[in-house]
Scaffold this active site. Structure first.
Site, PDB file in Angstrom:
ATOM      1  N   ARG A 124     -16.568  -0.933  -0.795  1.00 11.34           N
ATOM      2  CA  ARG A 124     -16.203   0.590  -1.564  1.00 11.34           C
ATOM      3  C   ARG A 124     -16.323   1.526  -1.043  1.00 11.34           C
ATOM      4  O   ARG A 124     -16.026   2.104  -2.274  1.00 11.34           O
ATOM      5  CB  ARG A 124     -15.733   0.195  -2.751  1.00 11.34           C
ATOM      6  CG  ARG A 124     -14.407  -1.173  -2.959  1.00 11.34           C
ATOM      7  CD  ARG A 124     -13.810  -1.541  -3.712  1.00 11.34           C
ATOM      8  NE  ARG A 124     -12.894  -2.583  -4.096  1.00 11.34           N
ATOM      9  CZ  ARG A 124     -11.939  -3.550  -3.696  1.00 11.34           C
ATOM     10  NH1 ARG A 124     -11.942  -2.225  -2.743  1.00 11.34           N
ATOM     11  NH2 ARG A 124     -11.423  -4.979  -3.391  1.00 11.34           N
TER      12      ARG A 124
ATOM     13  N   TYR B 103       0.593  -1.318   0.183  1.00  9.78           N
ATOM     14  CA  TYR B 103      -0.103  -0.093  -0.015  1.00  9.78           C
ATOM     15  C   TYR B 103       1.480   1.290   0.029  1.00  9.78           C
ATOM     16  O   TYR B 103       1.375   1.566   0.921  1.00  9.78           O
ATOM     17  CB  TYR B 103      -0.718   0.553   1.206  1.00  9.78           C
ATOM     18  CG  TYR B 103      -1.292  -0.615   1.407  1.00  9.78           C
ATOM     19  CD1 TYR B 103      -2.620  -1.882   0.571  1.00  9.78           C
ATOM     20  CD2 TYR B 103      -2.648  -1.404   2.688  1.00  9.78           C
ATOM     21  CE1 TYR B 103      -3.326  -2.377   0.781  1.00  9.78           C
ATOM     22  CE2 TYR B 103      -3.302  -2.439   2.622  1.00  9.78           C
ATOM     23  CZ  TYR B 103      -3.621  -3.266   1.696  1.00  9.78           C
ATOM     24  OH  TYR B 103      -4.434  -3.747   1.922  1.00  9.78           O
TER      25      TYR B 103
END
Length: 322
Positions: free
Chosen positions: A204, A54
């Site tokens: 999401r 990430y």
């Protein structure tokens, strides 16, 4: 804050996914993110999720700074295995033992800690047998660098094979009202005493009803996600509308309904369930935590249960983010 266990690891009943603080969801602010991490600890969230990929390491550094001085009160989960060093179009899912050990040492350094509470293999490896990868992970446990092992997005067969090498504490998979693929694996998890850590439990953001698909920033990967674009975005709106309808009737927020549904599946699945919704804002974190006190009645569950059958579009456009 309620607490639970995943495969023996004691954690807060809700965690915080930190991925969006570094990548994939548009521009982010370091100071705001640090403040959100620290606020999470203040309200009892102690289970934090990150990964070495990430932001190409940025997220682990960020989380390490956020928990500085409070390490003894939190549980840190990170992941390895997605090698992006040759570019995203050539990413490789790795599990060769030397890479496993180097990845762990690098994560410890970026996080600024001396051990990882839960260490996941991010995806089944393309260049090693699962037994060899988990064997190398087990050596990290023996060395005191890792406490518990986990796998992410794994099949039932691979999970069984991995578990014979070393006990697996948790499986992390996308799981929400509109993504239920992991239910093919949960019977094995229940049999072996393995916990489920759902990521993207709010779809999401789509299930909150707050995402304006037509206005997504070009740097937001959802602008290219099949479920958020074209005809699928319009088709899937009925799912978000149904969630909002239930929320309005119960007097809560759509995000709280979506999270409450995830929690409500634990008895049916026979596994502990600890979702890790991501947010960069303290107010939304508080709203997510409040979902622990939301009870869905029979009518709500009857409306929500079939929504996954209505979804149009795949989970990813090309390379999986997580």
């Amino acid at each position: 804050m309620k607490r639970t266990t995943v495969g023996g690891l004691d954690v807060s009943a809700q965690g915080l996914g930190c991925m969006g603080m570094s990548e994939y969801y548009g521009v982010s602010d370091w100071d705001t993110n640090i403040a959100t991490i620290q606020h999470a600890i203040d309200v009892g969230v102690t289970f934090f999720d990150t990964a070495d990929q990430y932001g190409s390491g940025h997220n682990e550094v960020l989380l390490g700074r956020g928990i500085a001085g409070r390490r003894d009160t939190v549980q840190i989960a990170t992941k390895f295995g997605i090698d992006r060093s040759s570019g995203d179009d050539l990413r490789v899912y790795r599990g060769d033992p030397p890479y496993v050990k180097r990845s762990c040492d690098s994560s410890l350094l970026r996080l600024g800690i001396d051990h990882i509470d839960l260490y996941y293999l991010h995806r089944p490896p393309q260049n090693a047998e699962i037994e060899d990868t988990v064997g190398a992970m087990a050596e990290l446990v023996s060395a005191g660098k890792v406490r518990y092992l986990g796998l992410s997005e794994v099949s039932a067969d691979l999970l069984r094979r991995a578990h014979t090498v070393h006990p697996i504490a948790a499986v992390q998979s996308e799981y929400s009202l509109w993504t239920r693929d992991v239910e093919h694996v949960t019977p094995v998890m229940a049999e072996l005493g393995i916990g489920l850590v759902p990521y993207s439990p709010l779809g999401r953001g789509f299930l909150t009803g707050a995402v304006q698909t037509a206005a997504l920033d070009p740097t937001d990967f959802r602008a290219r996600n099949p479920r958020f674009t074209g005809d699928a975005a319009q088709h899937n709106q009925v799912i978000a509308d149904t969630v909002r309808g239930v929320a309005d009737r119960l007097g809560v927020l759509p995000a709280q309904v979506a999270l409450a549904w995830v929690y409500a599946q634990a008895p049916r699945l026979g596994v502990s369930v600890v979702p890790i919704p991501g947010t960069r804002h303290a107010q939304r974190l508080d709203q997510n935590v409040a979902s622990l006190d939301v009870d869905l009645d029979a009518d709500a569950l009857a409306q929500l249960q079939p929504l996954s059958d209505l979804v149009m579009g795949g989970r990813y456009a090309d390379h999986g983010v997580r």
